[in-house]
Structure formats: structure tokens, C-alpha cells
Design an enzyme around this catalytic site. Structure first.
Site, PDB file in Angstrom:
ATOM      1  N   ARG A   1     -10.811 -15.985  23.179  1.00  0.00           N
ATOM      2  CA  ARG A   1     -11.073 -17.302  22.580  1.00  0.00           C
ATOM      3  C   ARG A   1     -12.579 -17.466  22.416  1.00  0.00           C
ATOM      4  O   ARG A   1     -13.049 -17.952  21.398  1.00  0.00           O
ATOM      5  CB  ARG A   1     -10.543 -18.433  23.481  1.00  0.00           C
ATOM      6  CG  ARG A   1      -9.049 -18.482  23.696  1.00  0.00           C
ATOM      7  CD  ARG A   1      -8.246 -18.691  22.444  1.00  0.00           C
ATOM      8  NE  ARG A   1      -8.489 -19.971  21.780  1.00  0.00           N
ATOM      9  CZ  ARG A   1      -8.025 -21.159  22.172  1.00  0.00           C
ATOM     10  NH1 ARG A   1      -7.277 -21.247  23.248  1.00  0.00           N
ATOM     11  NH2 ARG A   1      -8.291 -22.265  21.493  1.00  0.00           N
TER      12      ARG A   1
ATOM     13  N   ASP B   1       5.361 -19.329  24.558  1.00  0.00           N
ATOM     14  CA  ASP B   1       4.499 -20.489  24.818  1.00  0.00           C
ATOM     15  C   ASP B   1       5.338 -21.513  25.580  1.00  0.00           C
ATOM     16  O   ASP B   1       6.568 -21.397  25.653  1.00  0.00           O
ATOM     17  CB  ASP B   1       4.008 -21.055  23.471  1.00  0.00           C
ATOM     18  CG  ASP B   1       3.069 -22.243  23.629  1.00  0.00           C
ATOM     19  OD1 ASP B   1       2.481 -22.410  24.711  1.00  0.00           O
ATOM     20  OD2 ASP B   1       2.919 -23.011  22.652  1.00  0.00           O
TER      21      ASP B   1
ATOM     22  N   CYS C   1      -0.338 -17.959  25.005  1.00  0.00           N
ATOM     23  CA  CYS C   1      -1.631 -18.602  24.746  1.00  0.00           C
ATOM     24  C   CYS C   1      -2.179 -19.305  25.981  1.00  0.00           C
ATOM     25  O   CYS C   1      -3.362 -19.615  26.031  1.00  0.00           O
ATOM     26  CB  CYS C   1      -1.492 -19.585  23.594  1.00  0.00           C
ATOM     27  SG  CYS C   1      -0.256 -20.862  23.895  1.00  0.00           S
TER      28      CYS C   1
ATOM     29  N   ARG D   1      -9.290 -31.775  18.630  1.00  0.00           N
ATOM     30  CA  ARG D   1      -7.936 -31.474  19.127  1.00  0.00           C
ATOM     31  C   ARG D   1      -7.186 -32.794  19.148  1.00  0.00           C
ATOM     32  O   ARG D   1      -7.607 -33.740  19.840  1.00  0.00           O
ATOM     33  CB  ARG D   1      -7.986 -30.854  20.526  1.00  0.00           C
ATOM     34  CG  ARG D   1      -6.622 -30.872  21.210  1.00  0.00           C
ATOM     35  CD  ARG D   1      -6.573 -30.057  22.474  1.00  0.00           C
ATOM     36  NE  ARG D   1      -6.594 -28.639  22.174  1.00  0.00           N
ATOM     37  CZ  ARG D   1      -6.250 -27.688  23.046  1.00  0.00           C
ATOM     38  NH1 ARG D   1      -5.865 -28.020  24.263  1.00  0.00           N
ATOM     39  NH2 ARG D   1      -6.293 -26.421  22.711  1.00  0.00           N
TER      40      ARG D   1
ATOM     41  N   GLN E   1      -6.561 -20.325  18.266  1.00  0.00           N
ATOM     42  CA  GLN E   1      -5.855 -19.480  19.233  1.00  0.00           C
ATOM     43  C   GLN E   1      -5.370 -18.202  18.548  1.00  0.00           C
ATOM     44  O   GLN E   1      -5.520 -17.096  19.072  1.00  0.00           O
ATOM     45  CB  GLN E   1      -4.667 -20.237  19.821  1.00  0.00           C
ATOM     46  CG  GLN E   1      -3.759 -19.381  20.703  1.00  0.00           C
ATOM     47  CD  GLN E   1      -4.394 -19.021  22.030  1.00  0.00           C
ATOM     48  OE1 GLN E   1      -4.863 -19.906  22.745  1.00  0.00           O
ATOM     49  NE2 GLN E   1      -4.418 -17.735  22.389  1.00  0.00           N
TER      50      GLN E   1
ATOM     51  N   HIS F   1      -2.251 -24.202  15.576  1.00  0.00           N
ATOM     52  CA  HIS F   1      -3.288 -23.852  16.556  1.00  0.00           C
ATOM     53  C   HIS F   1      -4.025 -22.599  16.048  1.00  0.00           C
ATOM     54  O   HIS F   1      -3.920 -21.518  16.615  1.00  0.00           O
ATOM     55  CB  HIS F   1      -2.645 -23.592  17.923  1.00  0.00           C
ATOM     56  CG  HIS F   1      -3.620 -23.624  19.070  1.00  0.00           C
ATOM     57  ND1 HIS F   1      -4.966 -23.898  18.910  1.00  0.00           N
ATOM     58  CD2 HIS F   1      -3.448 -23.395  20.401  1.00  0.00           C
ATOM     59  CE1 HIS F   1      -5.562 -23.857  20.082  1.00  0.00           C
ATOM     60  NE2 HIS F   1      -4.668 -23.554  21.009  1.00  0.00           N
TER      61      HIS F   1
HETATM   62  N1  NVA Z   1       2.180 -25.475  22.300  1.00  0.00           N
HETATM   63  C1  NVA Z   1       1.193 -25.825  23.302  1.00  0.00           C
HETATM   64  C2  NVA Z   1      -0.031 -24.980  23.171  1.00  0.00           C
HETATM   65  C3  NVA Z   1      -1.079 -25.236  24.221  1.00  0.00           C
HETATM   66  C4  NVA Z   1      -2.308 -24.430  24.033  1.00  0.00           C
HETATM   67  C5  NVA Z   1       0.856 -27.309  23.181  1.00  0.00           C
HETATM   68  O1  NVA Z   1       0.657 -27.787  22.064  1.00  0.00           O
HETATM   69  O2  NVA Z   1       0.812 -27.970  24.212  1.00  0.00           O
HETATM   70  N1   CP Z   2      -4.510 -21.971  24.746  1.00  0.00           N
HETATM   71  C1   CP Z   2      -5.197 -23.130  24.738  1.00  0.00           C
HETATM   72  O1   CP Z   2      -5.495 -23.725  23.694  1.00  0.00           O
HETATM   73  O2   CP Z   2      -5.580 -23.541  25.976  1.00  0.00           O
HETATM   74  P1   CP Z   2      -6.219 -24.955  26.351  1.00  0.00           P
HETATM   75  O3   CP Z   2      -5.161 -26.005  26.098  1.00  0.00           O
HETATM   76  O4   CP Z   2      -6.585 -24.827  27.789  1.00  0.00           O
HETATM   77  O5   CP Z   2      -7.415 -25.197  25.464  1.00  0.00           O
END
Ligand code: NVA
Ligand code: CP
Length: 330
Positions: A315, A244, A287, A122, A152, A149
Site C-alpha cells: 500500500r 475480504d 486486503c 474515504r 488497495q 477500493h
Molecule cells: N470491504 C471492506 C474493506 C476494508 C478495507 C470494507 O469496506 O469495510
Molecule cells: N485494507 C485497508 O484499506 O485497510 P484500512 O481500512 O486499515 O485502511
């Protein structure tokens, strides 16, 4: 969606066998048949887990998980998933490994490939995940970048297939910030022949290249991907409304800039009024993590249309399907 079948049978299907050793960087890298097979595998593994049936498909295999951003769901789903499959996960905080002191992604990939059977990362730029994958000899999984992502959205497609059966022909409206979630939803939903409508302010529009790719993929499957700046037009007739956070990880701007963005996005809030414009029985998706009172009201997120915790649970099952398919035989 055809009958799900037992995980044993699905693991032998050509679509799943062909995934062994592959990377999972973007949903656009897969054929619709491969995504459908992963959805069925996830559902079959979910059923096996509920029945207490062992499914240790990755006995003795290790997964390195590099996190350069925080996580609750992704980390727990990959960690628990790996253990349930008989393997073991290693949590590597980006700030605690040598990457933080300048070791290259290429060397990190080469070193990890000598010791583990798969790498999840990540991070910020999509190019970092691609660089890691170029130099790794084991599968690399994108656990979120600023651009995409995909894990997800695979879980989201699993969730929708449970609710609807067949995905094609359904309309999903994504409302809010044109971010990584909007991109992967357009790509994944498009591949499944869905109608995906993204509603964002023009200044927070999704990436044009991703949108063009999603349109091509959707067109080939009898689906459609559209963009509008009108949230009400987007949700009209929608079978699901997705939102989101308005400020993603890595965009932690100053208080003032954050406040300005929130003010600009307020007309895109998913609330009761917006939900009432959607098709009867429309589902509300997110998400997570959620910011109640910003991108959606608590009333809607915690109301009867919401399936946000089904998405979160899935997930686990979706990640297990990815791991079982990719890491098999590695
Ligand atoms: N768009 C959000 C998704 C988190 C799971 C981010 O990148 O922070
Ligand atoms: N939705 C998602 O990816 O959650 P986290 O950031 O908690 O992994």
C-alpha cells in the site's frame, strides 16, 4: 512485466506524465498502460526506499486526507508516503471537520483546493467522491467507498507482479461477499487481462453494472470476468484466492443480521480444504483487516501461501506512485 527501471526514468514516461493533475476515483478510468506504469513506478520507489535513495518528488506539497470511516493501512500508507516524498499529509477526521455540521462537499472541495495540492477521501457513497472531484481543482483520490477500493487493488497488482512477473493469463478467485473489493478486483484484474472469478451467494452478488464494465474491460485485454455462486468451482485452477470481511464498514448491521450473514457465508470460507482445490502454489490474499475463523481460517491466513502482509506493505509503495504521478506539477 518488462524490466522495472529507475523511478527517474519512469516519471518521464508518457503514461506517467499523462496522469499529472488527474483524479484516482476508479481503476476503470485508466488505460492498461497507465496501470502498468504505476505498478512499475511503485516497484521502483520501493527499491529506492530499500536502498536509502532519496526520492522527494513532492517537496512542499500537501495532501488533505478526509476519513469518514476508520483506517489503519490507508491512513498510514498515505501519511508516511507523503512524508517520504517530501510533502506533508493532513489527517481530517470526518467527524471533526465542518462536513459533519452540514458544509457541502462542493464547498469543502473548493476550500481545500485553495490550500492543498491533493485530496484523499474515504467515505460511503461513490457519488460523494465524484461530487468532491467535480468541485476540486486539485487531484482527488478515492481511499475507499462502499462501491470501490482502487488504491488497495493497485497495491495488490503490485504484489502479484512481484510474485508472477506478467499478470495476464493468471486466474484469481475472489470468494465471499460481493463488496467494494470484489468490484475493484474485477475492474483492475480485468484491465490487466487476468481471469477473475467472483464467487458469492446470489443475495450478496457484486453490482451488476460494475461487473458488466469489468467484463468489457477484461474482454478488450484478452482476460475474463465471471461470477458463480460455487466457491469450489471458482477456486479450481486459481493461482490466487482473495477474500475480504463479510461485513464491511457502513454495513454494521445489528447483531442478529450480522450473525445471519456470517452463517450464510460460511460455505465461502477460505480454509485448507478450499485452498487444496486451487492450482499448486496458489497464493492467499486479503486486503485486511481480517476476521480469522470467519472469511478465512487463521491456518490459511498465517500459512505459507499467504501474502497478506506483502499486500499491506505495498500500500505504501503503490500510494507513493499514485501521489508522485498525480500531484506532480499541481
Ligand atoms: N470491504 C471492506 C474493506 C476494508 C478495507 C470494507 O469496506 O469495510
Ligand atoms: N485494507 C485497508 O484499506 O485497510 P484500512 O481500512 O486499515 O485502511
Amino acid at each position: 512485466m518488462d524490466r522495472i527501471g529507475h523511478w527517474h526514468e519512469i516519471m518521464e514516461e508518457e503514461a506517467i506524465r499523462g496522469l499529472a493533475g488527474r483524479d484516482f476515483l476508479s481503476l476503470a478510468d485508466f488505460e492498461p498502460g497507465e496501470i502498468r506504469a504505476l505498478i512499475r513506478l511503485a516497484r521502483a520507489l520501493k527499491a529506492a526506499r530499500r536502498q536509502g535513495e532519496p526520492h522527494r518528488l513532492l517537496e512542499g506539497r500537501a495532501l488533505a486526507m478526509i476519513f469518514r470511516k476508520p483506517s489503519t493501512r490507508t491512513r498510514v500508507a498515505f501519511e508516511v508516503g507523503m512524508v517520504e516524498l517530501g510533502g506533508y499529509p493532513l489527517y481530517l477526521s470526518g467527524s471533526e471537520i465542518q462536513l459533519s455540521r452540514g458544509e457541502s462537499l462542493a464547498d469543502t472541495a473548493r476550500v481545500l483546493s485553495r490550500m492543498v495540492h491533493g485530496i484523499m477521501i474515504r467515505t460511503f457513497a461513490q457519488e460523494e467522491v465524484e461530487e468532491l472531484a467535480r468541485h476540486a481543482s486539485v487531484p482527488v483520490i478515492n481511499g475507499l467507498t462502499d462501491l470501490l477500493h482502487p488504491t488497495q487493488v493497485l497495491a495488490d497488482l503490485v504484489t502479484l507482479s512481484e510474485k508472477w512477473g506478467e499478470l495476464s493469463g493468471h486466474r484469481l478467485a475472489y470468494v465471499g461477499d460481493g463488496n467494494n473489493m470484489s468490484h475493484s478486483l474485477a475492474l483492475g484484474g480485468g484491465l490487466m487481462g487476468m481471469e477473475i472469478v467472483l464467487a458469492t451467494p446470489p443475495e450478496y452478488a457484486p453490482d451488476q453494472e460494475v461487473l458488466a464494465k469489468a467484463r468489457r474491460l477484461a474482454g478488450a485485454q484478452g482476460g475474463r470476468v465471471e461470477w458463480t455462486d460455487d466457491p469450489r468451482a471458482a477456486v479450481r485452477g486459481a493461482h490466487a484466492i482473495y477474500t475480504d470481511t463479510w461485513v464491511s464498514m457502513g454495513q454494521q448491521t445489528s447483531g442478529e443480521a450480522r450473525e445471519a450473514k456470517i452463517a450464510r457465508l460460511l460455505p465461502y470460507q477460505v480454509n485448507r480444504e478450499l485452498l487444496e482445490l486451487a492450482a499448486p502454489g496458489a497464493l492467499v490474499m486479503h486486503c485486511l483487516p481480517a476476521h480469522r475463523g470467519e472469511e478465512a481460517t487463521g491456518e490459511v491466513l498465517d500459512g505459507p501461501a499467504s501474502i497478506i502482509f506483502d499486500q499491506a506493505e505495498n500500500r505504501l509503495h503503490a500510494h507513493k506512485a499514485i501521489l508522485a504521478a498525480l500531484l506532480r506539477g499541481v
